[in-house]
Scaffold this motif. Structure first.
Motif, PDB file in Angstrom:
ATOM      1  N   ARG A  36       0.845  -1.187   0.000  1.00  0.00           N
ATOM      2  CA  ARG A  36       0.000   0.000   0.000  1.00  0.00           C
ATOM      3  C   ARG A  36       0.877   1.232   0.000  1.00  0.00           C
ATOM      4  O   ARG A  36       1.775   1.378   0.848  1.00  0.00           O
ATOM      5  CB  ARG A  36      -0.931  -0.022   1.222  1.00  0.00           C
ATOM      6  CG  ARG A  36      -1.998   1.049   1.199  1.00  0.00           C
ATOM      7  CD  ARG A  36      -3.070   0.750   2.252  1.00  0.00           C
ATOM      8  NE  ARG A  36      -2.540   0.701   3.590  1.00  0.00           N
ATOM      9  CZ  ARG A  36      -2.458   1.749   4.417  1.00  0.00           C
ATOM     10  NH1 ARG A  36      -2.880   2.937   4.019  1.00  0.00           N
ATOM     11  NH2 ARG A  36      -1.968   1.603   5.630  1.00  0.00           N
ATOM     12  N   PRO A 104      -6.428  -0.086  -5.474  1.00  0.00           N
ATOM     13  CA  PRO A 104      -7.253  -0.532  -4.343  1.00  0.00           C
ATOM     14  C   PRO A 104      -8.165  -1.686  -4.743  1.00  0.00           C
ATOM     15  O   PRO A 104      -8.614  -1.794  -5.884  1.00  0.00           O
ATOM     16  CB  PRO A 104      -8.058   0.718  -3.982  1.00  0.00           C
ATOM     17  CG  PRO A 104      -8.084   1.536  -5.224  1.00  0.00           C
ATOM     18  CD  PRO A 104      -6.796   1.267  -5.928  1.00  0.00           C
ATOM     19  N   ASP A 105      -8.436  -2.556  -3.773  1.00  0.00           N
ATOM     20  CA  ASP A 105      -9.298  -3.726  -4.006  1.00  0.00           C
ATOM     21  C   ASP A 105     -10.762  -3.384  -3.715  1.00  0.00           C
ATOM     22  O   ASP A 105     -11.437  -4.080  -2.954  1.00  0.00           O
ATOM     23  CB  ASP A 105      -8.841  -4.907  -3.145  1.00  0.00           C
ATOM     24  CG  ASP A 105      -8.885  -4.583  -1.660  1.00  0.00           C
ATOM     25  OD1 ASP A 105      -8.845  -3.384  -1.322  1.00  0.00           O
ATOM     26  OD2 ASP A 105      -8.975  -5.511  -0.847  1.00  0.00           O
ATOM     27  N   VAL A 106     -11.238  -2.324  -4.352  1.00  0.00           N
ATOM     28  CA  VAL A 106     -12.625  -1.891  -4.172  1.00  0.00           C
ATOM     29  C   VAL A 106     -13.498  -2.660  -5.158  1.00  0.00           C
ATOM     30  O   VAL A 106     -13.230  -2.658  -6.365  1.00  0.00           O
ATOM     31  CB  VAL A 106     -12.769  -0.376  -4.378  1.00  0.00           C
ATOM     32  CG1 VAL A 106     -14.226   0.045  -4.285  1.00  0.00           C
ATOM     33  CG2 VAL A 106     -11.926   0.373  -3.353  1.00  0.00           C
ATOM     34  N   ARG A 162     -17.002  -1.294  -1.684  1.00  0.00           N
ATOM     35  CA  ARG A 162     -16.293  -1.535  -0.437  1.00  0.00           C
ATOM     36  C   ARG A 162     -14.969  -2.227  -0.737  1.00  0.00           C
ATOM     37  O   ARG A 162     -14.791  -2.835  -1.802  1.00  0.00           O
ATOM     38  CB  ARG A 162     -17.105  -2.396   0.519  1.00  0.00           C
ATOM     39  CG  ARG A 162     -17.501  -3.747  -0.026  1.00  0.00           C
ATOM     40  CD  ARG A 162     -17.873  -4.714   1.074  1.00  0.00           C
ATOM     41  NE  ARG A 162     -16.732  -5.060   1.900  1.00  0.00           N
ATOM     42  CZ  ARG A 162     -16.787  -5.923   2.923  1.00  0.00           C
ATOM     43  NH1 ARG A 162     -17.933  -6.490   3.231  1.00  0.00           N
ATOM     44  NH2 ARG A 162     -15.711  -6.202   3.619  1.00  0.00           N
ATOM     45  N   SER A 163     -14.045  -2.099   0.198  1.00  0.00           N
ATOM     46  CA  SER A 163     -12.780  -2.812   0.082  1.00  0.00           C
ATOM     47  C   SER A 163     -12.978  -4.253   0.541  1.00  0.00           C
ATOM     48  O   SER A 163     -13.629  -4.512   1.562  1.00  0.00           O
ATOM     49  CB  SER A 163     -11.697  -2.138   0.925  1.00  0.00           C
ATOM     50  OG  SER A 163     -10.514  -2.904   0.913  1.00  0.00           O
ATOM     51  N   HIS A 166      -9.225  -4.649   3.104  1.00  0.00           N
ATOM     52  CA  HIS A 166      -8.697  -3.596   3.964  1.00  0.00           C
ATOM     53  C   HIS A 166      -9.802  -2.972   4.804  1.00  0.00           C
ATOM     54  O   HIS A 166     -10.878  -2.644   4.285  1.00  0.00           O
ATOM     55  CB  HIS A 166      -8.022  -2.514   3.122  1.00  0.00           C
ATOM     56  CG  HIS A 166      -6.826  -3.016   2.373  1.00  0.00           C
ATOM     57  ND1 HIS A 166      -6.917  -3.631   1.148  1.00  0.00           N
ATOM     58  CD2 HIS A 166      -5.486  -2.985   2.679  1.00  0.00           C
ATOM     59  CE1 HIS A 166      -5.721  -3.960   0.703  1.00  0.00           C
ATOM     60  NE2 HIS A 166      -4.831  -3.580   1.613  1.00  0.00           N
ATOM     61  N   ILE A 171      -8.027   1.634   4.284  1.00  0.00           N
ATOM     62  CA  ILE A 171      -8.660   2.232   3.092  1.00  0.00           C
ATOM     63  C   ILE A 171     -10.018   2.785   3.483  1.00  0.00           C
ATOM     64  O   ILE A 171     -10.863   2.056   4.022  1.00  0.00           O
ATOM     65  CB  ILE A 171      -8.809   1.200   1.956  1.00  0.00           C
ATOM     66  CG1 ILE A 171      -7.438   0.789   1.416  1.00  0.00           C
ATOM     67  CG2 ILE A 171      -9.657   1.767   0.826  1.00  0.00           C
ATOM     68  CD1 ILE A 171      -7.513  -0.210   0.273  1.00  0.00           C
ATOM     69  N   TYR A 214     -15.479  -1.757   8.184  1.00  0.00           N
ATOM     70  CA  TYR A 214     -15.186  -1.595   6.769  1.00  0.00           C
ATOM     71  C   TYR A 214     -16.045  -0.460   6.220  1.00  0.00           C
ATOM     72  O   TYR A 214     -17.230  -0.339   6.554  1.00  0.00           O
ATOM     73  CB  TYR A 214     -15.479  -2.885   5.981  1.00  0.00           C
ATOM     74  CG  TYR A 214     -14.590  -4.046   6.370  1.00  0.00           C
ATOM     75  CD1 TYR A 214     -13.403  -4.284   5.687  1.00  0.00           C
ATOM     76  CD2 TYR A 214     -14.945  -4.899   7.412  1.00  0.00           C
ATOM     77  CE1 TYR A 214     -12.583  -5.353   6.032  1.00  0.00           C
ATOM     78  CE2 TYR A 214     -14.135  -5.963   7.762  1.00  0.00           C
ATOM     79  CZ  TYR A 214     -12.954  -6.188   7.067  1.00  0.00           C
ATOM     80  OH  TYR A 214     -12.138  -7.240   7.420  1.00  0.00           O
TER      81      TYR A 214
END
Length: 448
Positions: A36, A104-106, A162-163, A166, A171, A214
């Motif tokens: 990150r 980002p893992d969104v 949403r992530s 994380h 995040i 989250y």
């Protein structure tokens, strides 16, 4: 020295790297896309999200899914992608491969399937480290569709970002533009299709899961169907068939064409309904109101046909046969026996009913009695004139019987017409009540 100078002049100079190439190599030389991009691990990476709805491609009530085309933007700050523009010929913004840097893992929680995306493998990065990831997406989303009010239905489908891994300590999510600007932005929406975009309200909240919070950012896509196509193609033809069925009550009872005409209407409505099966929404939880409308309309046509069959059946029964039925006996006692038309002739007398004494002697008409006595006297001494008189008396008796039967048939037809009128009024009241209820429901949904 003398020999080395000519050799040096013969060797071409190495091309100088461009400033853009040098900048890219400098940024990615020691870059690790699995980390990150923060210098202090306690710092939070805020991902800004923006959304534009381009079109609604398909709404499937059977699978409870909706296919949409959206323009999706992610903006975040990468602290490892910062440079001084003065050192690289004033370059302030470059494009990099999205696979070479951290992203980002969104995800979208309602995501079911990815349609036909237009892959854009690059992102834009400016000198301050701001990364802009712009990409169009065609996605299939799970949505709880309410099809009961079809074709005057409104749908509320959500896109929740949403992530996946994380927490909010790593995040966080935020809107790139204001919520009002996103909700009322219809510039890119294709407004000429079946669906009309109402608004896209958004909301932010934290979800607690596994002792961790989250961040979630939800966009509610509010759309409304344009009903004109279905009103013209489904409702109006069905209404026309129902009106034709109502007008068929004006056909005479004894013509024999009313039942044939109503059966033709019922068959035509059945074919119309089968051909439009694919046009109706399919759902396993709740039947749409338009499906109930078609089912009840067919039931009303069946009721109309059954009523006509009943009246025609009564019309072709004799009065004595109908009096053996309890309901018909009540109708005859009230409307038939008190009328002047039901005369009791010598051969078609109503004294054959059960409540009349069968052993009682019937009084015949005085003129008929004299004719019969004279006929008996003539039979003792027949002659040419006597034979002619006998034939005339027989003809008179036959004509009297025919007049009596014609009068009884006319009275019976009048009674059946009264019954037909009563059933028609009942059918009309039920039909108007049903149609009025549907119109009020659909009007309230249409103007809501």
């Amino acid at each position: 020295m003398l020999f080395s100078a000519p050799l040096a002049e013969g060797i071409p100079e190495k091309p100088k790297r461009s400033a853009l190439n040098q900048l890219t190599r400098t940024l990615l030389r020691k870059y690790d896309c699995g980390v990150r991009p923060v210098n202090n691990w306690t710092s939070i990476t805020t991902v800004y999200i923006d959304l534009l709805l381009q079109s609604v491609l398909e709404v499937d009530g059977k699978t409870q899914s909706i296919t949409t085309s959206i323009w999706y933007r992610q903006i975040w700050t990468d602290e490892f992608l910062v440079w001084d523009p003065e050192e690289f010929d004033g370059i302030n913004e470059i494009s990099l491969s999205s696979d070479a840097i951290w992203t980002p893992d969104v995800i979208i929680s309602e995501f079911v399937d990815e349609g036909k995306p237009l892959t854009i493998p690059y992102v834009y990065v400016n000198s301050s480290g701001m990364v802009k990831n712009y990409r169009p997406m065609q996605v299939v989303l799970a949505c709880s569709l309410e099809m009961y009010a079809f074709p005057f239905d409104k749908q509320n489908c959500s896109l929740t970002f949403r992530s996946w891994l994380h927490s909010v300590k790593e995040i966080d999510l935020a809107l790139w533009r204001s919520a009002e600007a996103i909700a009322n932005d219809k510039r890119k929406f294709m407004n000429d299709g079946e669906w009309e975009l109402l608004s896209i309200p958004s909301s932010y909240w934290l979800i607690h899961q596994d002792d961790t919070d989250y961040a979630q950012l939800q966009f509610n896509v509010l759309i409304r169907r344009r009903p004109l196509l279905y009103v013209v193609g489904l409702l109006i033809p069905s209404i026309f068939l129902m009106l034709v069925d109502v007008t068929s009550f004006s056909l005479p009872l004894d013509s024999g064409t009313r039942i044939v005409f109503k059966i033709s209407i019922l068959l035509g409505y059945t074919v119309f309904r089968v051909n439009l099966t694919d046009e109706l929404p399919h759902t396993a939880l709740r039947t749409p109101l338009i499906g109930v409308f078609f089912a009840v309309s067919m039931a009303m046509l069946m009721l109309s046909l059954t009523k006509s069959i009943l009246v025609v059946k009564l019309l072709h029964h004799s009065e004595a046969e109908v009096r053996q039925m309890s309901v018909s006996a009540c109708l005859l006692d009230k409307y038939g026996s008190v009328g002047p038309g039901f005369t009791e002739s010598a051969l078609t007398s109503t004294r054959t009913l059960d409540h009349i004494n069968l052993s009682a002697e019937y009084d015949m008409d005085a003129s008929l009695e004299e004719d019969l006595l004279s006929l008996n006297e003539i039979q003792e001494s027949p002659s040419g004139l006597d034979w002619l008189l006998q034939e005339l008396v027989t003809l008179r008796l036959a004509l009297s019987q025919e007049d009596s039967e014609s009068s009884a048939h006319a009275d019976w037809l009048a009674l059946c017409s009264k019954l037909d009128g009563f059933l028609f009024r009942f059918y009309l009241v039920v039909l108007i009540s049903y149609a009025g209820t549907l119109v009020m429901l659909w009007a309230s949904w249409s103007f809501a």
